[in-house]
Structures are given as C-alpha cells and as structure tokens.
Design a protein around this motif. Structure first.
Motif, mmCIF file in Angstrom:
data_model
loop_
_atom_site.group_PDB
_atom_site.id
_atom_site.type_symbol
_atom_site.label_atom_id
_atom_site.label_comp_id
_atom_site.label_asym_id
_atom_site.label_seq_id
_atom_site.Cartn_x
_atom_site.Cartn_y
_atom_site.Cartn_z
ATOM 1 N N LEU A 1 -16.618 3.678 1.635
ATOM 2 C CA LEU A 1 -17.602 2.401 2.185
ATOM 3 C C LEU A 1 -18.624 3.044 3.042
ATOM 4 O O LEU A 1 -18.330 3.581 4.026
ATOM 5 C CB LEU A 1 -16.694 1.532 2.857
ATOM 6 C CG LEU A 1 -17.461 0.120 3.355
ATOM 7 C CD1 LEU A 1 -17.938 -0.687 1.978
ATOM 8 C CD2 LEU A 1 -16.378 -0.735 3.918
ATOM 9 N N LYS A 2 -19.922 2.431 2.821
ATOM 10 C CA LYS A 2 -21.124 2.870 3.817
ATOM 11 C C LYS A 2 -21.829 1.448 3.908
ATOM 12 O O LYS A 2 -22.079 0.714 3.207
ATOM 13 C CB LYS A 2 -21.903 3.885 3.169
ATOM 14 C CG LYS A 2 -22.726 4.476 4.052
ATOM 15 C CD LYS A 2 -23.548 5.832 3.233
ATOM 16 C CE LYS A 2 -24.200 6.747 4.230
ATOM 17 N NZ LYS A 2 -23.297 7.827 4.897
ATOM 18 N N ASP A 3 -22.392 1.278 5.120
ATOM 19 C CA ASP A 3 -23.471 0.330 5.522
ATOM 20 C C ASP A 3 -24.642 0.742 5.177
ATOM 21 O O ASP A 3 -25.141 1.677 5.900
ATOM 22 C CB ASP A 3 -23.194 -0.145 6.937
ATOM 23 C CG ASP A 3 -23.909 -1.470 7.524
ATOM 24 O OD1 ASP A 3 -25.088 -1.701 6.819
ATOM 25 O OD2 ASP A 3 -23.328 -2.205 8.194
ATOM 26 N N TRP A 4 -25.384 0.001 4.043
ATOM 27 C CA TRP A 4 -26.828 0.790 3.695
ATOM 28 C C TRP A 4 -27.684 0.130 4.928
ATOM 29 O O TRP A 4 -28.728 0.999 5.218
ATOM 30 C CB TRP A 4 -27.031 -0.269 2.543
ATOM 31 C CG TRP A 4 -28.372 0.267 1.831
ATOM 32 C CD1 TRP A 4 -29.478 1.054 2.374
ATOM 33 C CD2 TRP A 4 -28.828 0.321 0.632
ATOM 34 N NE1 TRP A 4 -30.544 1.280 1.717
ATOM 35 C CE2 TRP A 4 -30.274 0.867 0.485
ATOM 36 C CE3 TRP A 4 -28.247 -0.502 -0.508
ATOM 37 C CZ2 TRP A 4 -30.591 0.869 -0.760
ATOM 38 C CZ3 TRP A 4 -28.903 -0.186 -1.779
ATOM 39 C CH2 TRP A 4 -30.168 0.272 -1.902
ATOM 40 N N THR A 5 -27.408 -0.968 5.736
ATOM 41 C CA THR A 5 -28.425 -1.400 6.712
ATOM 42 C C THR A 5 -28.425 -0.336 7.851
ATOM 43 O O THR A 5 -29.639 0.064 8.406
ATOM 44 C CB THR A 5 -28.024 -2.841 6.952
ATOM 45 O OG1 THR A 5 -28.123 -3.703 5.993
ATOM 46 C CG2 THR A 5 -29.277 -3.465 8.167
ATOM 47 N N THR A 6 -27.288 -0.126 8.497
ATOM 48 C CA THR A 6 -27.139 0.849 9.473
ATOM 49 C C THR A 6 -27.165 2.392 9.084
ATOM 50 O O THR A 6 -27.368 3.188 10.086
ATOM 51 C CB THR A 6 -26.037 0.493 10.478
ATOM 52 O OG1 THR A 6 -24.823 0.567 9.689
ATOM 53 C CG2 THR A 6 -26.323 -1.031 10.583
ATOM 54 N N GLY A 7 -26.724 2.564 8.042
ATOM 55 C CA GLY A 7 -26.461 3.954 7.486
ATOM 56 C C GLY A 7 -24.973 4.612 8.089
ATOM 57 O O GLY A 7 -24.744 5.698 7.824
ATOM 58 N N LYS A 8 -24.284 3.780 8.692
ATOM 59 C CA LYS A 8 -22.842 4.165 9.018
ATOM 60 C C LYS A 8 -21.968 4.308 8.022
ATOM 61 O O LYS A 8 -22.063 3.366 7.202
ATOM 62 C CB LYS A 8 -22.444 3.055 10.131
ATOM 63 C CG LYS A 8 -23.263 2.944 11.464
ATOM 64 C CD LYS A 8 -22.574 1.904 12.314
ATOM 65 C CE LYS A 8 -23.421 1.798 13.584
ATOM 66 N NZ LYS A 8 -22.839 0.863 14.470
ATOM 67 N N ASP A 9 -21.043 5.195 7.971
ATOM 68 C CA ASP A 9 -19.953 5.465 7.152
ATOM 69 C C ASP A 9 -19.030 4.661 7.913
ATOM 70 O O ASP A 9 -18.607 4.625 8.958
ATOM 71 C CB ASP A 9 -19.572 6.878 7.259
ATOM 72 C CG ASP A 9 -20.388 7.711 6.409
ATOM 73 O OD1 ASP A 9 -20.915 7.405 5.429
ATOM 74 O OD2 ASP A 9 -20.886 9.045 6.800
ATOM 75 N N LEU A 10 -18.114 3.673 7.127
ATOM 76 C CA LEU A 10 -17.132 2.683 7.671
ATOM 77 C C LEU A 10 -15.720 3.525 6.653
ATOM 78 O O LEU A 10 -15.692 3.975 5.829
ATOM 79 C CB LEU A 10 -17.246 1.544 6.801
ATOM 80 C CG LEU A 10 -18.639 0.949 7.258
ATOM 81 C CD1 LEU A 10 -18.939 -0.384 6.837
ATOM 82 C CD2 LEU A 10 -18.735 0.629 9.112
ATOM 83 N N GLN A 11 -14.556 2.944 7.479
ATOM 84 C CA GLN A 11 -13.468 3.724 7.105
ATOM 85 C C GLN A 11 -12.730 2.826 5.767
ATOM 86 O O GLN A 11 -12.789 1.357 5.900
ATOM 87 C CB GLN A 11 -12.409 3.201 7.896
ATOM 88 C CG GLN A 11 -11.112 4.221 7.892
ATOM 89 C CD GLN A 11 -10.285 3.905 9.086
ATOM 90 O OE1 GLN A 11 -9.918 2.941 9.467
ATOM 91 N NE2 GLN A 11 -9.582 5.049 9.603
ATOM 92 N N GLY A 12 -12.806 3.661 4.634
ATOM 93 C CA GLY A 12 -11.963 2.995 3.332
ATOM 94 C C GLY A 12 -10.641 3.299 3.114
ATOM 95 O O GLY A 12 -10.073 4.169 4.121
ATOM 96 N N SER A 13 -10.367 3.217 1.804
ATOM 97 C CA SER A 13 -8.798 3.293 1.650
ATOM 98 C C SER A 13 -8.766 5.114 1.510
ATOM 99 O O SER A 13 -7.315 5.524 1.735
ATOM 100 C CB SER A 13 -8.502 2.794 0.260
ATOM 101 O OG SER A 13 -9.194 3.374 -0.705
ATOM 102 N N TYR A 14 -9.410 5.748 1.258
ATOM 103 C CA TYR A 14 -9.186 7.196 1.286
ATOM 104 C C TYR A 14 -9.047 7.760 2.629
ATOM 105 O O TYR A 14 -8.276 8.703 2.964
ATOM 106 C CB TYR A 14 -10.241 8.049 0.437
ATOM 107 C CG TYR A 14 -10.398 7.978 -0.879
ATOM 108 C CD1 TYR A 14 -9.174 8.613 -1.660
ATOM 109 C CD2 TYR A 14 -11.522 7.298 -1.431
ATOM 110 C CE1 TYR A 14 -9.208 8.287 -2.940
ATOM 111 C CE2 TYR A 14 -11.368 7.481 -2.950
ATOM 112 C CZ TYR A 14 -10.388 7.732 -3.954
ATOM 113 O OH TYR A 14 -10.437 7.818 -4.914
ATOM 114 N N ASP A 15 -9.478 7.117 3.721
ATOM 115 C CA ASP A 15 -9.445 7.493 5.141
ATOM 116 C C ASP A 15 -7.896 7.118 5.431
ATOM 117 O O ASP A 15 -7.243 7.601 6.546
ATOM 118 C CB ASP A 15 -10.380 6.807 6.043
ATOM 119 C CG ASP A 15 -11.738 7.126 5.757
ATOM 120 O OD1 ASP A 15 -11.970 8.447 5.506
ATOM 121 O OD2 ASP A 15 -12.442 6.320 5.184
#
Length: 440
Positions: free
Chosen positions: A203-217
């Motif tokens: 998962l990633k936030d396109w607007t801010t460019g931040k990587d977000l925590q997903g299930s692989y994490d």
C-alpha cells in the motif's frame, strides 16, 4: 437430520434460548458482550486510545505470533447464523457501544485497517458517542465510482508475486479513477462474488508519496468473501473476476477507500488517492473441498467415505468404540499451506457424527456453504480449537472428541446429540488468515 441439527459452535444459554454461537463455548456459558474480533494485547493496553496524547504510541509487533493478530476486516459484525442455521440473539443497542469501543481499539493499534464501508449504518453499528475515534465510523457519501481497466497516468510495479511489491509513482497526479489493472494473471480459481479469498497487499499513498503498512509487513494474509462489502472496495470489489495467482494494481480514490474523512491513524487525508498491489493467494468456492493424497485413518478411528456432489461425508465408527479420554487427531490429507494460528479466522468444511452410533448431526456440506470461525478463543467447542490450530491449510483431519471437549452434559437444545456424547468430525481446512466471520 433433525429439524434443528447442532454444530460445533452452539451451546445453551442459561435462559434456555440459544446463545450467540460466535461467543458461546461448549460448556453453555455464553459471553454475550464478547465480540469475535481479536485484539492484540498491545492494543488493549492503550485502552481504546484514551492515553496521554504526548505519550509515544507503543508499536504493534508484526511477528505473526498467535497473540498478535492484526484484524483488518469488518468492524461491524451482523448476526451470523451458526453452521446449523440457528438464529442468534442479543442484537440490541448494546452491540453498538461494544463495536464503537472495538473500532477505536483497532484503529489505534493496527498498522492498516481495510475496514468495511457500510451503506446502511444505523444506531446498532454507530460507535459510542463518548468513544474517541481517529477515523470515520460513518461511510463516505460519495458513490463508489465504476472500475476502469486503465488510466493515462498510473504507477509502475516491480517485484515478484507473493512478496512485497515496489511501487513507483509517476510525476503526475491521479485523475480520480478507480482502476484495477492486472500486473500478472493467475490460473487458479476465479474470485466470484461470495467466494473466499486470501489476499496480500502492498500500500502507498499517491497524494503524499508515503509507504503505508500492508499485509506483507504484518506477515498475515487477509481472508474475506469477495464482493460482500466486508472490506473497502479497493480490495473487496477489486478482486472480483480475477483468479488466484493474479497480481493487481489498484488505484483507489477516497470513495473506493476510506471516504471523505480519510484515516488519520494511517496518515491518509480526506482527498488522498491510494495505490495498492493486491496478490490473490487462494480462492475457495462455498462448496470447495481440499485435495491431495489420502492417508486412511488408524484402525481405531472411524472409517471415512468422502461423497461427491456436495454431500456430507459418511463416517462409520468401529463397533463398540470406546469414548476417548482426550482429543484424538488423524491427518487424512496433509495440506501444504501455512499453519493455522490461534486468533486467525479459519474457513472449513465439516461433517459431524456421534461416536457411539455414527449418526450425523450436522454438516456444512449439506448446506453447500463453508463455515468460518475465529480460532483459539472459545468461539467453537474446545475440541475444534485444539484440533484445528496448528494444522496446515489444505489439510483434511479427523477428530475424535470426548464429551468434556464438546458439549458435555448440556448439548444444544433441538439437536440430536445425546448428553455426554463423544463426537467425530471430518474437517477440511480450506483457508486461514486475518479476518472475522462475515456479516449475514
């Protein structure tokens, strides 16, 4: 079968009415205020977010240990029928307060919450008015846009299926489309609406460019029924029509994700577009069975004949079978999937008979629908919790369960299970992962 056959989650309430099978144990003591959502201890310690705002938030471990499950799925549990089609009780306004607290706890503690967006919220599903919530408990008013197969500007994806993806954002902004584009196509079972799906996501936030925590994490796959509204549309709707083994690029505007209010706990703003890479790991239809090399049970176990066409298995105990003093387990098909951990939701097919005479009292196969339950927390009889946890997904097991680990002296009303009866179950473990039993 009897008119009201019983199954592994049912018990009598003290008043004589059937208790909610999701929160009842085999001994007949129903915990009517308990929910089937599993909350890690680290979340509980923060008391649903009522902590000093200056105090740093304790990290939630992502080790995947049994006491640390991360629940991404539904925050509002509808009344679930048991595998014997009993109706549940206790659906009053008290449930709304409990769910409000649970929602707040989950939002504080989980790394990412792909929560349900309900279209028919009412007082039963609203969070408690005095419960602080960092994310919306009401859905966006924007309609979910139709899914498109492509857009002029899209992120690029690299990496192998089954591993966390690398997402590279383009220079331009999203045009607001809800895009689901296959990166690679699988050749497994198709995820039609209502099929059980295990999926992992980056998962990633396109607007801010931040990587977000997903299930692989987190190290845990998300398990849900496709297209049934238990997750945000960016996952729930995106997988429909795609096969197991597929990797999907999903671009989700707010209306297909967390709505007008975003998700403050995750750092997602109200106008942020999300990018997900979704790997569809496994798909099971409601009448799926496991497959593989069959090992006959030991001679002192009941013989098993697997019937086709969705019919219950034929289980024949040996003549004069003695009641077991403890749980006995035989693996008939050894699965190759991950081991079921305590706190996960498992999806199974089963047939149950009494050990004394081999009379069937319940089967998910007769109803042509797999049965989901949360493991390890007393949501099913003890014999199931002890027997299913630790087995591999894809396994078929036979359990011989003494009465003390089943229904004891007080079997469910209306069932044809005698008091103090030992039981035999044949269980196909179709899948397991993070989730909660679906809404009905």
């Amino acid at each position: 079968m009897a008119e009201n056959p019983s199954g592994p989650t049912e018990a009598d309430s003290p008043s004589g009415a059937l208790a909610d099978p999701v929160v009842s144990g085999p001994t007949g003591s129903a915990a009517s205020d308990r929910e089937s959502i599993v909350i890690p201890p680290a979340m509980i310690a923060r008391q649903a977010g009522w902590s000093n705002p200056e105090e740093p938030e304790a990290p939630v471990p992502a080790t995947g240990k049994p006491d640390e499950p991360q629940v991404f799925a539904s925050t509002v549990r509808k009344q679930q029928e048991s595998e014997a089609d009993y109706e549940n009780v206790g659906s009053g306004g008290r449930l709304g307060v409990v769910l409000g607290v649970v929602l707040a706890v989950l939002l504080v503690g989980s790394g990412i919450g792909l929560y349900v967006v309900n279209n028919n919220n009412d007082s039963k599903s609203a969070s408690a008015s005095d419960t602080p919530s960092a994310a919306p408990s009401t859905p966006t008013q924007q309609p979910v846009p139709p899914i498109k197969a492509d857009a002029k500007v899209l992120p690029t994806v690299s990496g192998d299926f089954g591993k966390k993806a690398d997402i590279t954002l383009p220079a331009g902004k999203s045009d607001g489309s809800f895009v689901v584009k296959p990166v690679s196509e699988g050749d497994g079972t198709k995820a039609d609406k209502g099929n059980w799906v295990s999926a992992d996501f980056t998962l990633k936030d396109w607007t801010t460019g931040k990587d977000l925590q997903g299930s692989y994490d987190q190290g845990k796959s998300q398990l849900f029924q496709a297209g049934m509204g238990s997750l945000i549309p960016a996952v729930d709707s995106a997988v429909v029509g795609h096969k197991a083994g597929s990797r999907l690029l999903v671009v989700a505007p707010p209306a297909a994700a967390f709505g007008d209010q975003g998700n403050q706990q995750l750092g997602i703003g109200p106008k942020d577009d999300l990018v997900l890479v979704v790997d569809i790991q496994r798909v099971n239809t409601p009448d799926s069975r496991v497959a593989g090399d069959v090992t006959p049970p030991p001679s002192d176990f009941a013989a098993v004949k697997v019937n086709g066409d969705g019919k219950a298995d034929t289980i024949t105990p040996p003549a004069g079978a003695a009641d077991p003093t403890d749980l006995k387990t035989a693996v008939l098909i050894q699965g190759k999937g991950p081991k079921v951990e305590s706190g996960e939701m498992a999806v199974v097919q089963y047939t149950g008979v009494t050990l004394k005479d081999g009379k069937e009292f319940d089967s998910s196969l007769d109803k042509k629908t797999a049965f989901p339950f949360v493991t390890g927390g007393g949501n099913v009889i003890q014999g199931w919790d002890k027997g299913v946890v630790g087995q591999n997904v894809g396994s078929r097991i036979e359990l011989e369960i003494p009465a003390a680990l089943a229904y004891g002296a007080t079997p469910p009303q209306g069932s044809n299970i005698p008091a103090n009866a030992s039981l035999v179950f044949v269980i196909d473990i179709l899948d397991a992962g993070v989730g909660s039993p679906p809404q009905q």
